[in-house]
Design an enzyme around this catalytic site. Structure first.
Site, mmCIF file in Angstrom:
data_model
loop_
_atom_site.group_PDB
_atom_site.id
_atom_site.type_symbol
_atom_site.label_atom_id
_atom_site.label_comp_id
_atom_site.label_asym_id
_atom_site.label_seq_id
_atom_site.Cartn_x
_atom_site.Cartn_y
_atom_site.Cartn_z
ATOM 1 N N THR A 118 -1.374 -7.400 0.045
ATOM 2 C CA THR A 118 -0.014 -6.977 0.344
ATOM 3 C C THR A 118 0.707 -8.151 0.997
ATOM 4 O O THR A 118 0.136 -9.239 1.151
ATOM 5 C CB THR A 118 -0.012 -5.776 1.312
ATOM 6 O OG1 THR A 118 -0.501 -6.210 2.591
ATOM 7 C CG2 THR A 118 -0.887 -4.648 0.787
ATOM 8 N N ASP A 170 13.718 4.819 11.531
ATOM 9 C CA ASP A 170 12.674 4.113 12.272
ATOM 10 C C ASP A 170 11.692 5.133 12.838
ATOM 11 O O ASP A 170 12.010 5.865 13.782
ATOM 12 C CB ASP A 170 13.314 3.308 13.399
ATOM 13 C CG ASP A 170 12.313 2.483 14.188
ATOM 14 O OD1 ASP A 170 11.094 2.588 13.927
ATOM 15 O OD2 ASP A 170 12.755 1.716 15.078
ATOM 16 N N LEU A 182 0.814 -1.209 0.000
ATOM 17 C CA LEU A 182 0.000 0.000 0.000
ATOM 18 C C LEU A 182 0.850 1.263 0.000
ATOM 19 O O LEU A 182 0.552 2.222 -0.717
ATOM 20 C CB LEU A 182 -0.927 0.007 1.215
ATOM 21 C CG LEU A 182 -2.154 -0.893 1.138
ATOM 22 C CD1 LEU A 182 -2.746 -1.100 2.524
ATOM 23 C CD2 LEU A 182 -3.195 -0.316 0.196
ATOM 24 N N LYS A 227 -4.475 -1.243 15.718
ATOM 25 C CA LYS A 227 -5.257 -0.567 14.682
ATOM 26 C C LYS A 227 -6.481 0.130 15.266
ATOM 27 O O LYS A 227 -6.902 1.181 14.761
ATOM 28 C CB LYS A 227 -5.677 -1.576 13.605
ATOM 29 C CG LYS A 227 -4.524 -2.062 12.728
ATOM 30 C CD LYS A 227 -3.809 -0.908 12.044
ATOM 31 C CE LYS A 227 -2.858 -1.376 10.952
ATOM 32 N NZ LYS A 227 -2.110 -0.254 10.335
ATOM 33 N N TYR A 257 -2.320 -6.813 16.648
ATOM 34 C CA TYR A 257 -2.567 -5.978 15.473
ATOM 35 C C TYR A 257 -3.915 -5.266 15.578
ATOM 36 O O TYR A 257 -4.027 -4.067 15.304
ATOM 37 C CB TYR A 257 -2.523 -6.869 14.234
ATOM 38 C CG TYR A 257 -2.835 -6.201 12.920
ATOM 39 C CD1 TYR A 257 -1.915 -5.358 12.308
ATOM 40 C CD2 TYR A 257 -4.045 -6.443 12.274
ATOM 41 C CE1 TYR A 257 -2.188 -4.766 11.087
ATOM 42 C CE2 TYR A 257 -4.330 -5.854 11.065
ATOM 43 C CZ TYR A 257 -3.398 -5.019 10.471
ATOM 44 O OH TYR A 257 -3.686 -4.432 9.258
ATOM 45 N N ASP A 272 11.038 3.961 4.484
ATOM 46 C CA ASP A 272 10.913 2.520 4.701
ATOM 47 C C ASP A 272 12.154 2.028 5.432
ATOM 48 O O ASP A 272 13.277 2.372 5.053
ATOM 49 C CB ASP A 272 10.737 1.756 3.387
ATOM 50 C CG ASP A 272 10.075 0.404 3.618
ATOM 51 O OD1 ASP A 272 8.868 0.284 3.313
ATOM 52 O OD2 ASP A 272 10.757 -0.515 4.121
#
Length: 301
Positions: free
Chosen positions: A205, A73, A19, A175, A171, A38
């Site tokens: 992904t 980071d 994404l 989120k 996760y 990244d």
């Protein structure tokens, strides 16, 4: 191709693949200067050496766009601060921040190690908070100096954060936290010309390759409904001046579908005007549940 982002400087975190890569390329095609962040981590957060940010920068420049790479980071204060500084030092401005970086360490709850919890919450939730904090501090200073920005932040949540997902407690919690962070940031920062929204994307992904098969929406249709590129047009719009007045909202995006998500709000209620007994509280709760809408199913249940 629309030049909706002409002259704007856009940061995209986790932009080496999936994404983030699609967002970076879409912003560049729309005329933006793009800071491609990244850390080159594997699916589980292991740091690699592939130089994916530099590869995306080369791809953008080959297409006539402008971009720089940033390998810091963003879940550290120093890394997040250097990311904002890179945009300002290179392009003299920052207009849009797209928080997208993340990875998975999936386990069923009783098998989930503390390190797996900490690592995922760190990169997703802290990795959203710190770039947002440093970007907002810059924009607030601009506003106080009489240069109110047309600033945009697009955070990345997930259906797992809205409904939960089996085997993804860490996760899902991170989120869900991003949704709450988005709502608070939108409320606090609007006075400085900053709009903050979030997307809950569904796309193929590295993190979803076992969930979404490599298939088209329909045989021969020519439309890959799970391609990450399907989500990016909404992100480009949210990151542009054209989205004026839209803040504190969560959008689900999948294939050709966009949905405005409606979160927690008061449903059926009862007020005795005095303290309930446990029996009364239970009886009343069951009555109210009978009047309420059923919650959506947890993913994988």
């Amino acid at each position: 191709m629309s030049r909706m982002s002409e002259g704007r400087t856009v940061i995209v975190t986790g932009a080496g693949r999936g994404l983030g890569r699609a967002h970076a390329l879409a912003f560049a095609a729309a005329g933006a200067n793009v800071v491609v962040n990244d850390l080159d981590v594997g699916l589980d957060g292991t740091i690699g050496t592939e130089g994916s940010a530099h590869q995306i920068v080369a791809e953008i420049r080959a297409a006539g766009g402008e971009a720089i790479a940033h390998g810091g980071d963003v879940a550290t204060g120093a890394g997040a601060a250097s990311l904002i500084a890179a945009a300002l030092e290179t392009y003299g401005r920052l207009d849009t921040l797209v928080n997208n970086a993340g990875f998975l360490r999936d386990r069923m709850l009783v098998n989930l190690d503390e390190d797996d919890w900490d690592a995922v919450v760190r990169v997703h939730l802290k990795g959203h908070f710190l770039p947002l904090k440093h970007a907002a501090a810059h924009w607030r200073a601009e506003a106080k100096a009489g240069r109110t920005p047309v600033a945009r932040v697009v955070n990345t949540s997930s259906g797992a954060g809205l409904l939960g997902s089996l085997g993804q407690a860490n996760y899902s919690a991170a989120k869900a936290g991003i949704v709450a962070l988005t709502l608070v940031a939108a409320a606090e920062l609007t006075r400085y010309g900053i709009q903050v929204n979030a997307i809950a994307p569904a796309a193929r992904t590295r993190m979803t390759e076992h969930t979404f098969a490599e298939t088209m929406a329909a045989p021969g249709a020519g439309f890959d409904s799970m391609a990450p590129e399907n989500v990016s047009p909404l992100v480009v719009w949210l990151g542009s001046a054209a989205s004026e007045g839209v803040t504190g909202r969560i959008f689900e995006a999948e294939g050709g579908r966009i949905t405005v998500m409606e979160g927690w709000r008061a449903g059926p209620t009862a007020d005795k005007g005095a303290r309930w007994t446990p029996e009364e509280a239970g009886e009343t709760a069951l009555k109210l549940l009978g009047e309420a809408e059923a919650p959506g199913a947890v993913y994988g249940a």
